[in-house]
Design an enzyme around this catalytic site. Structure first.
Site, short mmCIF file in Angstrom:
data_model
loop_
_atom_site.label_atom_id
_atom_site.label_comp_id
_atom_site.label_asym_id
_atom_site.label_seq_id
_atom_site.Cartn_x
_atom_site.Cartn_y
_atom_site.Cartn_z
NE ARG A 36 7.50 7.70 14.02
CZ ARG A 36 7.86 6.97 15.03
NH1 ARG A 36 7.65 5.67 15.03
NH2 ARG A 36 8.46 7.52 16.08
CB CYS A 37 1.84 9.20 6.72
SG CYS A 37 0.79 8.95 5.30
N GLY A 38 3.79 8.82 4.20
CA GLY A 38 4.28 9.43 2.97
C GLY A 38 3.60 10.76 2.69
CG PHE A 39 -0.21 11.13 1.77
CD1 PHE A 39 -0.17 11.67 0.49
CD2 PHE A 39 -0.60 9.81 1.91
CE1 PHE A 39 -0.52 10.92 -0.63
CE2 PHE A 39 -0.96 9.05 0.81
CZ PHE A 39 -0.91 9.60 -0.46
CB THR A 40 4.11 13.16 7.20
OG1 THR A 40 3.54 11.96 7.74
CG2 THR A 40 4.49 14.09 8.35
#
Length: 163
Positions: A36-40
């Site tokens: 659940r990360c912007g970098f996912t």
């Protein structure tokens, strides 16, 4: 005393313990991940690198981590399902770990000591920090979250045996 990356034992998402010695002679890209990360979306690039180079000796190893913004809250089955359904991840994924602090996983303590970050810091700043390990087991690179997996293709290719 740990003297090599191959001395570490890790636990897979299904709970089985494995030695990194099974990756001896391979180029490794070791990454702390989160769902659940912007970098996912980097899972897609990591999978592409893995598929492109695995037959030449690349192994991508994913280690979920919930230390940054609670962006990996799920259990092992949640993580496995998310990675498979959303990104078709086929590279090895391991149990959720911590990468900083007193509870930091020994593997990541070792990686951080071998390849320091900006201004000599050992702390990992966020999810999707990547460590590149050559075929002899030496940590040869550390890349921050903003470095996209595809930007590592030339470095990886330079470490693999010629075609």
């Amino acid at each position: 005393m740990t003297t090599s990356i191959y001395d570490f034992k890790v636990t897979s998402l299904n709970g089985t313990e494995a030695s990194l010695d099974q990756y001896r002679g391979k180029v490794l890209l070791i990454v702390n991940t989160a769902s659940r990360c912007g970098f996912t979306p980097q899972y897609q690039g990591l999978e592409e690198l893995y598929r492109r180079y695995r037959d030449r000796g690349l192994a991508v190893l994913g280690f979920p981590c919930n230390q940054f913004g609670a962006q990996e809250p799920g259990n092992a089955e949640d993580i496995r399902s998310f990675c498979t359904v959303n990104y078709g991840v086929s590279f090895p994924m391991f149990s959720k770990i911590e990468v900083n602090g007193e509870q930091a996983d020994p593997l990541f303590r070792y990686l951080k000591a071998q390849a320091k970050g900006i201004l000599g810091s050992t702390a990992i700043k966020w999810n999707f920090t990547k460590f590149l390990v050559n075929r002899q087991g030496d940590v040869v690179g550390r890349y921050g979250s903003a470095t996209k997996p595809e930007q590592l293709a030339a470095a990886i290719e330079g470490l693999l045996p010629p075609v």
